[in-house]
Write an enzyme that holds these catalytic residues in place. Structure first.
Site, PDB file in Angstrom:
ATOM      1  N   HIS A 110     -65.274 -43.222 -66.908  1.00  0.00           N
ATOM      2  CA  HIS A 110     -64.187 -42.735 -67.773  1.00  0.00           C
ATOM      3  C   HIS A 110     -64.553 -42.783 -69.255  1.00  0.00           C
ATOM      4  CE1 HIS A 110     -60.915 -43.525 -64.459  1.00  0.00           C
ATOM      5  NE2 HIS A 110     -61.609 -42.426 -64.242  1.00  0.00           N
ATOM      6  N   THR A 177     -58.699 -52.934 -59.547  1.00  0.00           N
ATOM      7  CA  THR A 177     -58.163 -51.592 -59.816  1.00  0.00           C
ATOM      8  C   THR A 177     -56.978 -51.317 -58.906  1.00  0.00           C
ATOM      9  OG1 THR A 177     -58.655 -49.218 -59.892  1.00  0.00           O
ATOM     10  CG2 THR A 177     -59.978 -50.535 -58.374  1.00  0.00           C
ATOM     11  N   LEU A 203     -55.741 -58.745 -57.702  1.00  0.00           N
ATOM     12  CA  LEU A 203     -54.637 -59.709 -57.817  1.00  0.00           C
ATOM     13  C   LEU A 203     -53.591 -59.464 -56.737  1.00  0.00           C
ATOM     14  CD1 LEU A 203     -54.126 -62.033 -59.731  1.00  0.00           C
ATOM     15  CD2 LEU A 203     -52.814 -60.502 -61.194  1.00  0.00           C
ATOM     16  N   ALA A 220     -60.015 -62.045 -60.439  1.00  0.00           N
ATOM     17  CA  ALA A 220     -61.413 -61.615 -60.382  1.00  0.00           C
ATOM     18  C   ALA A 220     -62.346 -62.729 -60.871  1.00  0.00           C
ATOM     19  CB  ALA A 220     -61.606 -60.353 -61.213  1.00  0.00           C
TER      20      ALA A 220
HETATM   21  P1  OAD Z   1     -54.479 -50.586 -63.553  1.00  0.00           P
HETATM   22  O1  OAD Z   1     -53.788 -51.188 -64.720  1.00  0.00           O
HETATM   23  O2  OAD Z   1     -53.847 -49.403 -62.908  1.00  0.00           O
HETATM   24  O3  OAD Z   1     -54.680 -51.676 -62.422  1.00  0.00           O
HETATM   25  C1  OAD Z   1     -55.220 -52.948 -62.675  1.00  0.00           C
HETATM   26  C2  OAD Z   1     -55.248 -53.727 -61.373  1.00  0.00           C
HETATM   27  O4  OAD Z   1     -55.865 -54.979 -61.656  1.00  0.00           O
HETATM   28  C3  OAD Z   1     -53.864 -54.017 -60.784  1.00  0.00           C
HETATM   29  O5  OAD Z   1     -53.866 -53.698 -59.395  1.00  0.00           O
HETATM   30  C4  OAD Z   1     -53.690 -55.518 -61.002  1.00  0.00           C
HETATM   31  O6  OAD Z   1     -52.988 -56.150 -59.950  1.00  0.00           O
HETATM   32  C5  OAD Z   1     -55.126 -56.008 -61.021  1.00  0.00           C
HETATM   33  N1  OAD Z   1     -55.355 -57.230 -61.802  1.00  0.00           N
HETATM   34  C6  OAD Z   1     -54.711 -57.674 -62.909  1.00  0.00           C
HETATM   35  N2  OAD Z   1     -55.224 -58.837 -63.338  1.00  0.00           N
HETATM   36  C7  OAD Z   1     -56.244 -59.140 -62.488  1.00  0.00           C
HETATM   37  C8  OAD Z   1     -57.170 -60.222 -62.385  1.00  0.00           C
HETATM   38  N3  OAD Z   1     -57.180 -61.233 -63.261  1.00  0.00           N
HETATM   39  N4  OAD Z   1     -58.065 -60.203 -61.370  1.00  0.00           N
HETATM   40  C9  OAD Z   1     -58.065 -59.196 -60.477  1.00  0.00           C
HETATM   41  N5  OAD Z   1     -57.215 -58.167 -60.506  1.00  0.00           N
HETATM   42  C10 OAD Z   1     -56.316 -58.120 -61.495  1.00  0.00           C
HETATM   43  O7  OAD Z   1     -55.976 -50.255 -64.034  1.00  0.00           O
HETATM   44  P2  OAD Z   1     -57.071 -49.302 -63.350  1.00  0.00           P
HETATM   45  O8  OAD Z   1     -56.947 -49.319 -61.870  1.00  0.00           O
HETATM   46  O9  OAD Z   1     -58.375 -49.653 -63.948  1.00  0.00           O
HETATM   47  O10 OAD Z   1     -57.996 -44.063 -66.832  1.00  0.00           O
HETATM   48  O11 OAD Z   1     -56.611 -47.897 -63.882  1.00  0.00           O
HETATM   49  C11 OAD Z   1     -57.391 -46.780 -63.536  1.00  0.00           C
HETATM   50  C12 OAD Z   1     -57.398 -45.775 -64.649  1.00  0.00           C
HETATM   51  O12 OAD Z   1     -56.046 -45.479 -65.024  1.00  0.00           O
HETATM   52  C13 OAD Z   1     -58.010 -46.265 -65.941  1.00  0.00           C
HETATM   53  O13 OAD Z   1     -59.420 -46.162 -65.975  1.00  0.00           O
HETATM   54  C14 OAD Z   1     -57.390 -45.350 -66.966  1.00  0.00           C
HETATM   55  C15 OAD Z   1     -55.972 -45.361 -66.454  1.00  0.00           C
HETATM   56  O14 OAD Z   1     -55.205 -44.264 -66.718  1.00  0.00           O
HETATM   57  C16 OAD Z   1     -58.230 -43.331 -67.927  1.00  0.00           C
HETATM   58  O15 OAD Z   1     -57.908 -43.697 -69.054  1.00  0.00           O
HETATM   59  C17 OAD Z   1     -58.907 -42.017 -67.658  1.00  0.00           C
END
Ligand code: OAD
Length: 233
Positions: A110, A177, A203, A220
């Site tokens: 990204h 993610t 999480l 994580a």
């Molecule tokens: P999200 O904010 O959608 O998801 C983050 C995930 O991490 C959630 O499922 C949380 O439960 C989990 N989480 C939070 N804290 C954590 C921890 N300490 N350990 C493990 N897991 C944890 O973020 P992404 O999935 O990265 O795209 O979002 C995907 C894309 O959506 C991003 O790259 C961005 C966004 O729109 C663009 O900007 C193109």
């Protein structure tokens, strides 16, 4: 019989950087809570209000200077250095924490906060000044730089390389993610289609949780170092 593991693809999302103090996107304190995606993360938003969009990414880039890689980033860098088979770390994150932890076989699908893309000459360059101050492109000298971030409606980087790695991997691992954004959310199904084992560490269960052979729920920073030690045993 389970197949031996030589080739690994790891996908990371915002959750892996949460314990470093980088905001995730979704959820109560998520980045998208304070902003509408359409206002800051689309090419149309940039055309409509470039200053608002540049400032949003300038603030996030400035924040990078205050955060550090956590044990999950460090463990993946250790695995990268020690793993003899193929390994590809595909991150959706635009922060530089995997880079700073030392991961080498790394791809930012990204884009990256620290990179700028010139809309005049198409060159990429490092960012040394806030882009809202209209710095000149170091190549063509025009003030035509935009964040080198893949916005909604744009094609993520290096998809062919990722698809090939997914087809050839024995293990696909997804970390931190939500599984809400495609094409990354579909990687688990591609990997399974080609016969890979699949593991999720998050999480809470992601949207595609049911596609994984194994799910480990927790932070994580705690789960990933344990898993890496298992792999290197
Ligand atoms: P999200 O904010 O959608 O998801 C983050 C995930 O991490 C959630 O499922 C949380 O439960 C989990 N989480 C939070 N804290 C954590 C921890 N300490 N350990 C493990 N897991 C944890 O973020 P992404 O999935 O990265 O795209 O979002 C995907 C894309 O959506 C991003 O790259 C961005 C966004 O729109 C663009 O900007 C193109």
């Amino acid at each position: 019989m389970e197949r031996e593991i030589h080739n690994i693809v790891i996908l990371t999302g915002a959750g892996i950087s949460a314990e470093s103090g980088v905001a995730t996107f979704r959820g109560p304190d998520g980045l998208w809570e304070g902003h509408r995606v359409e206002d800051v993360a689309t090419p149309e938003a940039f055309e409509r209000d470039p200053v608002l969009v540049q400032k949003f990414y300038d603030e996030r880039r400035a924040k990078l200077k205050t955060v550090h890689p956590n044990p999950a980033h460090q463990a993946l860098a250790k695995l990268d250095a020690a793993w003899g088979g193929d390994l590809l770390l595909v991150t959706q994150n635009v922060d530089d924490l995997h880079d700073r932890a030392g991961s080498k076989r790394l791809l930012h699908m990204h884009g990256e906060l620290n990179s700028a893309w010139c809309l005049n000459c198409d060159a990429r360059s490092g960012v040394s000044h806030p882009l809202s101050h209209h710095p000149a492109c170091p190549h063509c000298k025009q003030p035509a730089l935009r964040p080198d971030i893949v916005w909604f409606g744009e094609m993520p980087y290096q998809m062919e390389r990722i698809e090939l790695a997914l087809a050839q991997c024995d293990l696909f691992v997804s970390i931190g993610t939500s599984g809400a954004v495609y094409p990354a959310a579909g990687f688990v199904q591609s990997a399974r289609h080609y016969g890979a084992q699949t593991l999720e560490m998050n999480l809470d269960p992601s949207e595609g949780s049911l596609y994984f052979h194994e799910s480990r729920m927790g932070k994580a920073g705690e789960l990933v170092p344990v898993w890496v030690e298992e792999m290197l045993k």
